[in-house]
Design a protein around this motif. Structure first.
Motif, short mmCIF file in Angstrom:
data_model
loop_
_atom_site.label_atom_id
_atom_site.label_comp_id
_atom_site.label_asym_id
_atom_site.label_seq_id
_atom_site.Cartn_x
_atom_site.Cartn_y
_atom_site.Cartn_z
N LYS A 96 0.47 -1.45 0.20
CA LYS A 96 -0.32 -0.29 0.36
C LYS A 96 0.69 1.45 0.16
N SER A 97 1.81 1.02 0.70
CA SER A 97 3.03 2.63 0.76
C SER A 97 3.16 2.62 -0.84
N GLU A 98 4.20 1.47 -1.17
CA GLU A 98 4.94 1.90 -2.36
C GLU A 98 3.31 2.25 -3.48
N LEU A 99 2.35 1.78 -3.47
CA LEU A 99 1.31 2.13 -3.74
C LEU A 99 1.36 3.43 -3.95
N GLU A 100 0.92 4.23 -3.00
CA GLU A 100 1.21 5.78 -2.55
C GLU A 100 1.75 6.09 -3.06
N THR A 101 2.84 5.64 -3.38
CA THR A 101 4.21 6.53 -3.75
C THR A 101 4.22 6.69 -5.00
N LYS A 102 3.74 5.69 -5.56
CA LYS A 102 3.36 5.38 -7.29
C LYS A 102 2.33 6.50 -7.83
N GLU A 103 1.70 6.32 -7.37
CA GLU A 103 0.38 7.79 -7.48
C GLU A 103 0.68 8.34 -7.16
N LYS A 104 1.19 8.58 -6.81
CA LYS A 104 1.86 10.26 -6.31
C LYS A 104 2.20 10.68 -7.33
N GLU A 134 2.68 -0.85 -13.42
CA GLU A 134 3.52 -1.08 -12.04
C GLU A 134 2.62 -0.35 -10.93
N ILE A 135 1.32 0.38 -10.93
CA ILE A 135 0.14 0.57 -10.29
C ILE A 135 -0.49 -1.17 -10.62
N ASP A 136 -0.64 -1.09 -11.46
CA ASP A 136 -1.72 -1.99 -11.67
C ASP A 136 -1.13 -3.23 -10.71
N ASN A 137 -0.36 -3.27 -10.88
CA ASN A 137 0.25 -4.64 -9.81
C ASN A 137 0.17 -4.16 -8.71
N CYS A 138 0.88 -2.84 -8.49
CA CYS A 138 0.32 -3.33 -6.85
C CYS A 138 -1.27 -3.31 -5.89
N ASN A 139 -2.30 -3.17 -7.30
CA ASN A 139 -3.32 -3.29 -6.53
C ASN A 139 -3.86 -4.55 -7.11
N LEU A 140 -2.90 -5.25 -7.89
CA LEU A 140 -3.12 -7.09 -7.52
C LEU A 140 -2.63 -7.34 -6.53
N ILE A 141 -1.99 -7.12 -5.61
CA ILE A 141 -1.04 -7.50 -4.64
C ILE A 141 -2.01 -7.38 -3.86
N LYS A 158 -5.06 -6.49 -3.93
CA LYS A 158 -6.34 -6.96 -3.68
C LYS A 158 -6.69 -8.68 -3.30
N THR A 159 -5.26 -9.57 -4.11
CA THR A 159 -4.71 -10.78 -3.85
C THR A 159 -4.81 -11.29 -2.33
N LEU A 160 -4.16 -9.91 -1.74
CA LEU A 160 -3.64 -10.62 0.35
C LEU A 160 -4.67 -9.78 0.78
N GLN A 161 -5.47 -8.90 0.51
CA GLN A 161 -6.65 -8.50 1.37
C GLN A 161 -7.89 -9.80 1.07
N GLU A 162 -8.31 -10.45 0.06
CA GLU A 162 -8.58 -11.62 -0.22
C GLU A 162 -8.41 -12.82 0.52
N ASP A 163 -6.78 -12.63 0.91
CA ASP A 163 -6.61 -14.17 1.36
C ASP A 163 -6.51 -13.83 3.32
N ILE A 164 -6.22 -12.55 3.70
CA ILE A 164 -6.54 -12.21 4.48
C ILE A 164 -7.50 -12.64 4.92
N LEU A 165 -8.80 -11.97 4.56
CA LEU A 165 -10.09 -12.09 4.57
C LEU A 165 -10.97 -13.44 4.52
N GLN A 166 -10.00 -14.53 3.21
CA GLN A 166 -10.33 -16.11 3.41
C GLN A 166 -10.03 -16.50 4.94
N LYS A 167 -8.85 -15.61 5.67
CA LYS A 167 -8.71 -16.70 6.36
C LYS A 167 -9.21 -15.86 8.12
N GLU A 168 -9.52 -14.84 7.87
CA GLU A 168 -10.79 -14.06 8.71
C GLU A 168 -11.93 -14.88 8.56
#
Length: 747
Positions: free
Chosen positions: A157-165, A464-471, A473-483
């Motif tokens: 998320k931090s990397e995404l924020e930098t790249k989007e800026k 790069e931004i698309d890739n960050c968003n994909l990562i 999304k994948t992490l959030q879905e993984d965390i949500l699935q476990k939660e």
């Protein structure tokens, strides 16, 4: 505790708050606000409740606005010094008969508001049979370590924020380039040059030219000369029948003349001359029209021969041949003139074309060079000459037909090109005469070209931004699935909490049936008559209990409980004292009930006793009074005089305070309060005689009466030691029998 939290409220025309502007500092968000009836506390709760409604209506504005006012606004700002960079704002505007407009809500809180409106909308209208339409689950936190996944999520998320800026800066530069060209900001193409469209797969722009090339056209457009005349098209070529007549003439056989061949050959070579001379003869035929000599007999005889020949078919057809060719050449001359005009028009168009960028790639249709048809004209001429030699022979052959067809085709093609050019010239003249439309069209193309260049130049950054968003999304879905391995029914939690709270208030008098989702009284279901069975005070309690229980309905994940912010407006309406105390204890345990890290709470009330209970039981940490469009700190002496009097007396007894003129009144207030609480059926003097050492202190009773009633002093003055001794008696009595009260005022 340090008061590092700032709460600022500004409202315009919100009920009685026509110009509320207040700011307070507090150490926590556990706040009590005392306000007299009619001072506008309910309007404050309604303002908070606006943020909780799924659908806003025009009636919400009308309910909030000051009577006689048509527009209003509300702003809430909460700033915590420990939350650097966090802006918690809630703002809305309202206009009469219009839906409120929430312009900002960055609080991050889940406001839960209890007031009369909540009761009317959720229970009163349903006759106190709660709505059981509660669906969904609360996602729990899985009992596994997700630290690594969450750390990676935050890093991405931090990397995404930098790249989007960085990308947003590039977008800003592109927009500045367009601003330098004075392109209107309300143009759709201008507004399309934005960050989001760089990632929109359905958004595409077609523009073939480069941005800098279009800038050159933009500059050319600005240099358009004033009063540039319209470009006028050439005339259409006249449709001629000459070629058809020639074709028919060449294809037909005619009768030859009977006159001697030698004479015919002689006259054929000069037939036009002869014809002209005959026409010029006078009626008497006495003189030659050329030499003006008198015509002799031989001459007249020759003229007769001429006349005879000219009256023959052969002579007539030779004349026709000459006439056809003459017309043929006349047509050619006209075509040649139009052809020259078309070439001049083409040059004029090319010279001015640069001023109209949208026509830069659109050229006039060129005519075929008329000289290329010279061979065709010669073929036809030769055929006519050959026909004159022998009119009896049909000489229309393939070569002649082709020559005629080529000339006719040239005429047709030329007219089609004239027609095609007419549309281009009209467009040129229209755009020239309406230059603003041309500028708008070019400006749109500039926006499209700049966006395309931006997207091409930043393609790697976009990926790069698309890739960050994909990562992410994948992490959030993984965390949500476990939660999601632990999830709780919202309806089940509402029922459990509602049942628990009803028991605390009513014991076994009322219970709750989760099957029919209604109250039970002595095993009787109150499906439609609960409002008839419950007293007014009980209705208020049931509504408050359901308000608290229904909180689970608005929770999606367990961590959402930490976002709760309770706004409670006078929950004790029509309640008996023991219910008031129970209500206070429920409010006190809200954080335990929902297992929250912090309790955020604003209680509004007009009841001083209720406010006193909240303070004495440390349910709230900060207390304020709403008055004169301000929140002001509420002093203990206004709502808890007993504690303040006891604090003074105990301080004198301990030697930390000096007696004053209010000390006698403090002694009397303490003893009267205890008397009314534990033995209200006994007079004060009888009650005081039960207190140890009271009788031995012979001046205590007189000190209480003489020093507190404000009457004429009959007794002698009291010294400080005497007053201290009296305070010792009362302080020791309270310390012995009511030590908890001394503990409260000394902590």
């Amino acid at each position: 505790m340090a008061k590092n939290i700032s709460i600022e409220i500004i409202s315009t025309n919100l009920g009685p708050h026509e110009a509320l502007n207040t700011k307070v500092q507090t150490s926590s968000l556990e706040i009590g606000i005392y306000a007299n009836n009619g001072s506008g506390k309910t309007f404050l709760s309604r303002a908070f409740r606006l943020s909780t409604k799924d659908e806003l209506q025009a009636s919400d504005s009308n309910k909030l606005l000051t009577i006689g006012k048509n527009d209003g606004a509300f702003k809430l700002k909460i700033t915590n010094a420990s939350e650097r960079g966090v802006n918690r704002n809630f703002e809305f505007t309202m206009s009469r008969d219009k839906i409120p407009n929430i312009t900002k809500n960055t609080t991050g809180y889940l406001f839960r508001v209890f007031n009369d409106d909540y009761i009317k909308e959720n229970l009163e209208g349903l006759k106190y049979k709660p709505n059981g339409q509660i669906q969904g689950y609360i996602l729990g936190k899985e009992k596994i370590d997700l630290t690594k996944e969450k750390a990676e999520l935050e890093k991405t998320k931090s990397e995404l924020e930098t790249k989007e800026k960085e990308l947003k800066e590039k977008v800003k530069t592109a927009i500045e380039d367009l601003d330098d060209l004075s392109i209107r900001k309300n143009t759709g193409e201008y507004q399309n040059v934005n960050f989001n469209n760089l990632f929109n797969p359905t958004f595409s722009i077609t523009e073939t030219q480069k941005f800098n090339d279009l800038i050159n056209q933009h500059n050319q457009l600005k240099s358009l000369p004033d009063n540039l005349p319209d470009l006028r098209n050439v005339s259409y070529l006249k449709k001629t029948t000459t070629t058809t007549l020639i074709s028919e003439f060449l294809n037909e056989s005619f009768t030859k003349s009977s006159i001697a061949e030698v004479f015919k050959q002689k006259i054929k070579n000069k037939q036009e001359f002869v014809e002209t001379g005959i026409k010029l003869l006078d009626e008497t035929k006495s003189k030659c029209p050329f030499c003006e000599q008198n015509l002799e007999e031989n001459s007249l005889k020759l003229i007769d021969q001429y006349l005879e020949y000219l009256s023959e078919t052969e002579a007539q057809q030779i004349k026709k041949s000459n006439d056809l060719y003459a017309q043929f050449l006349s047509d050619k001359k006209e075509y040649s003139e139009i052809y020259k005009l078309s070439k001049n028009l083409e040059l004029e168009y090319i010279k001015n074309q640069k001023y109209i960028p949208s026509l830069s790639d659109i050229n006039l249709s060129e005519f075929q060079d008329l000289k290329k048809l010279d061979t065709q004209y010669k073929i036809i001429h030769d055929a006519l000459e050959k026909k004159k030699e022998d009119i009896a022979v049909a000489i229309l052959n393939i070569e002649t037909k082709t020559a005629i067809e080529n000339i006719e085709s040239w005429i047709q093609n030329s007219n089609e090109k004239i027609q095609s050019n007419a549309a281009i010239l009209k467009s040129f003249n229209d755009k020239k005469n309406n230059i603003n439309s041309e500028k708008l069209d070019l400006n749109k193309r500039l926006c499209r070209a700049r966006f395309n260049e931006l997207k091409t130049a930043q393609s790697d950054k976009i990926k790069e931004i698309d890739n960050c968003n994909l990562i992410i999304k994948t992490l959030q879905e993984d965390i949500l699935q476990k939660e999601q391995n632990e999830k709780i029914s919202k309806k089940q939690k509402v029922v459990e909490t509602f049942t628990q709270l009803l028991t605390k208030f009513f014991g076994t008098k009322y219970s709750f049936d989760d099957t029919n989702f209604c109250l039970k009284f002595k095993n009787h279901l109150l499906e439609s008559n609960a409002s008839d069975v419950l007293s007014n005070g009980e209705k208020s309690i049931v509504a408050f209990c359901f308000y608290i229980a229904e909180t689970h309905k608005f929770i999606d994940k367990e961590e959402d409980y930490n976002k709760l912010f309770f706004i409670i407006d006078d929950p004790i309406s029509s309640q008996d004292f023991h219910f008031v105390y129970a209500t206070s204890q429920i409010i006190r345990t809200l954080n335990k009930l929902f297992n929250t890290q912090k309790l955020r709470l604003i209680v509004l009330t007009h009841n001083l006793e209720f406010m006193s209970i909240l303070i004495r039981n440390k349910i709230i940490n900060q207390k304020f009074v709403l008055i004169d469009n301000k929140l002001k700190t509420l002093g203990n002496e206004l709502i808890m005089p007993y504690e303040e009097h006891l604090r003074d007396v105990y301080g004198i007894s301990q030697g930390t305070k000096t007696p004053s003129h209010t000390t006698p009144n403090s002694l009397r207030h303490i003893l009267e309060t205890i008397n009314r609480f534990i033995a209200p059926d006994i007079e004060l003097n009888t009650f005081c005689e039960r207190i140890d050492d009271f009788a031995e202190n012979e001046f205590l009773y007189s000190l209480m009466h003489d020093g507190s009633h404000g009457g004429i002093r009959l007794q002698k003055g009291y010294t400080e030691p005497m007053i201290k001794a009296a305070c010792d008696v009362v302080a020791n009595y309270v310390l012995k029998d009511f030590s908890g009260q001394i503990k409260i005022i000394t902590n």
